[in-house]
Design an enzyme around this catalytic site. Sequence first.
Site: not given
Lengths: 284, 284, 284, 284
Positions: A227-229
């Site tokens: 996530l969010d990477e």
Amino acid sequence: MQHTFRLVIDCPDQVGLVARVSQFLADHGGTIVEASHHTDLQTGRFFMRHEIGADSLRLNYDSFIEAFTPLANEFQMNWKLTDSRAKQRMALLASLESHCLVDLLHRWHTGELHCDIPVIIGNHPQMKQFADWYKVPFRWVDFKSLGKEQAFSQIETLLESYNIDLTVLARFMQILPDTLCQKLQGKAINIHHSFLPSFAGARPYQQAYDRGVKLIGATCHYVTKDLDEGPIIEQSVKRISHSDSAADMVRKGKDCEVNALAHGVRNHLEDRVIIHRNKTVVFA
Amino acid sequence: MQHTFRLVIDCPDQVGLVARVSQFLADHGGTIVEASHHTDLQTGRFFMRHEIGADSLRLNYDSFIEAFTPLANEFQMNWKLTDSRAKQRMALLASLESHCLVDLLHRWHTGELHCDIPVIIGNHPQMKQFADWYKVPFRWVDFKSLGKEQAFSQIETLLESYNIDLTVLARFMQILPDTLCQKLQGKAINIHHSFLPSFAGARPYQQAYDRGVKLIGATCHYVTKDLDEGPIIEQSVKRISHSDSAADMVRKGKDCEVNALAHGVRNHLEDRVIIHRNKTVVFA
Amino acid sequence: MQHTFRLVIDCPDQVGLVARVSQFLADHGGTIVEASHHTDLQTGRFFMRHEIGADSLRLNYDSFIEAFTPLANEFQMNWKLTDSRAKQRMALLASLESHCLVDLLHRWHTGELHCDIPVIIGNHPQMKQFADWYKVPFRWVDFKSLGKEQAFSQIETLLESYNIDLTVLARFMQILPDTLCQKLQGKAINIHHSFLPSFAGARPYQQAYDRGVKLIGATCHYVTKDLDEGPIIEQSVKRISHSDSAADMVRKGKDCEVNALAHGVRNHLEDRVIIHRNKTVVFA
Amino acid sequence: MQHTFRLVIDCPDQVGLVARVSQFLADHGGTIVEASHHTDLQTGRFFMRHEIGADSLRLNYDSFIEAFTPLANEFQMNWKLTDSRAKQRMALLASLESHCLVDLLHRWHTGELHCDIPVIIGNHPQMKQFADWYKVPFRWVDFKSLGKEQAFSQIETLLESYNIDLTVLARFMQILPDTLCQKLQGKAINIHHSFLPSFAGARPYQQAYDRGVKLIGATCHYVTKDLDEGPIIEQSVKRISHSDSAADMVRKGKDCEVNALAHGVRNHLEDRVIIHRNKTVVFA
């Protein structure tokens, strides 16, 4: 809009590579409208995007593919050829916030975003009104009654049945399951409302308020299971001050979100973005 | 530059507070050159900065202090009065990189930064040349031979003996011990070469490169014992692209560092920054 | 949204002025949510905006007006008191380009712009579709068949009959006659698609392209009879390069136009803008 | 810094051009470190810059020139080959303001600007102190006693005797005579303290203050005999507000000037700027 073919390549760098590709294009009469190159000196990988006048070429799309394949194989290329007239099919996923959704719809409506939008999917029914205005089918997937697993299975089915090329999470407040992330790799774009990696996770504006930063921002990135990477395509920031409440930051941040997402999506649709490991090359 | 007194206040908000302070100033003939207010609605704390024409006042510095004290006590104010002619004594701490140091020295030299610089302290001897040009005493504290504890004890002694009001870490590559951080609370400013909280810690440009962000930046903040967690005064960012190497980012980031530090220091010297918990109010 | 009264004042600067106004507010129990001051040192004019918690005041709107008038007269104030709950009536004038119009409509629809929009007026019929979506009456004034004089007379009548407080020219491609400019002084806002004073007049993007600037922009300003010379409220710019055609600049510039206009209009609607001669004070 | 040759070309666009140039480079073993292309679709002119690893080439500088000349002639190229190790000789012209001068000197001193600075010329003697620090010969040309014509003749002689490749007017407050402009065409860079074409001519900050703009800026451009009309290389802007006096704008604008000039000069020194009529192509 001029009719072009876009030839996008990434492969190990090698002396003579550009010459061979350029010679191929010249041999078939291709005029180069735009050309961009990049070599990643750390990994030795080469990236190239050509926009070629379609009318100048003595090849059509299919014969270009056929003629270019031996060269592509020789240089171990990842490559694609796209026709500027062919429109990608883009699905929009939304929740309750309309600013990103409406902005993308308007840019599409005025022709700034060259694509089809065959479906808008909401985990709430509220965005239907905007879908109706723009005459795009709206499908409400009721997460509450279906449960998360069932709901995402339904979304997956929808994306398949509409032959979706690009899935855009326009402030869609649900985390995609790993398997779907895997399946949509490089074909799903999210907007996160912070200048990542700052304030990953939930409620980034509140986090920003609590930390007392002097800038807020937004990040447009590819969806990955971490996530969010995912690989970042575009970021946008704005100055704030002590006089901005968390609510002011939410309001002001929307302009960043809208801008970062619109530019990220546009660059993707024009085949200007190449993913390389956890980063992107953007020939903007 | 007009001769002014700066009255800076923070206290619990209360009806009638501004009226009483304004009336006080009016009663003594004070013309207000600049006035800034802020109420933190979450904590109910009030912040106020007045810049008052010194010549208009029928009070000198000392009699102002005396006359204002009862009012200040009544409203439980944290407050200070400064004379725009009085110069703070600023120490610069530097290592091997000269860009922030030289920029501050030049702004001081041309009168843009209104302060004295009685000493520059280096943990390496290289910055002496710039100190010499600007005729500022340079003290080399040899961390290698002294060891960290002894070296910082020497720095502490230097700051005391030079009567330093503000300590600026101009890319000083040593982490201050907790006791010194405590002692210099609100009086030491650092420049971190990332847009915090992104890329806290070491080698932020390499971190930024590895993460593939599309913005780099710098953060000017007060030094606290929690490294890179101090109240932020100013942040500055710059767009980058895939074509920037980590070395390019170092080079481009320097402009952000120079700008963020210069503006943070200037605002501090003009008594425009008030620390409130882990944040700042900046009346820029 | 908290219910507030906004007291906006400009008058000759004078010692004791702030004290008297603050005392007036304190005497009637007013809590100050936001306060902004500015003195124009060249002209000696003072500007002040207070946002006061309406519930804290022991005065209603009418009794405030009555009670404050003597003070206002004493200090020769231009002043107004507005109720944050009262909505200004905003008319939108548009032509063929929808980006500014749709942006304002969406911000209004989501409550970001606190106003009523009783009418949209077009010199072409195309914008009716968007008006319909947002359920705003659309009036087409047919410049071609009416002629310019008659057409503007009709617009003037419409603005009157709808009791319009603020007229926004959202890329309205007609120049207002002097008499109408005069009549709408301080009540009509335009967006010009250049960073004025650069590229005033027609086709600013083509002008910018021909001159080879590296920035394009937009300017939000009050309408005056001297074309493109009105007081500037807000400006926005964006970097471009040699690779941008005039058409690219048009496309990229739209984001500047949308932003500058939205912020200018918002600040006007919140009584944050005071016109002073040919300039503005903006308490943003 | 890697040792490279920079091949910079502009010529009429033609199918096969890139292929031939790339093939030439490949034939001699050249690895391409960086490649940039641009076609001006309006004028049909093609621009290309290659940075080639010098060690990879089986040609030295002279034999490259010899081998490439026939190809260059065939395609009617304007072209040059530069060796990244060869340093241009840059003269700085200054008056009384030191910020641009000192910034360039510091960037040169730290190796960020790869050039020699054999002389600084002032029309006032004050900048000598900085020249001395950086051990650069300073020549005072006394405009008052010599008169303008004589003074510029002396400057011309100095530029010749020092074999100057690039003349930078670092806030040099004298207008060059037409003949000198002609002679230095494409080899003299000026910084103008406004975002041209706004506020051309004298006292731009005062003009900006009087007009009430919300942005100030600076423009780095080539010197031409039409004052402030030369091809723009770089522009930089900064937000201001009503609270900024003309003096504040001067102070704040300096950061724009320093940035725009430094980047313009750097790009010129790295052969990244090609002049095309009254504009520039900048391969930054």
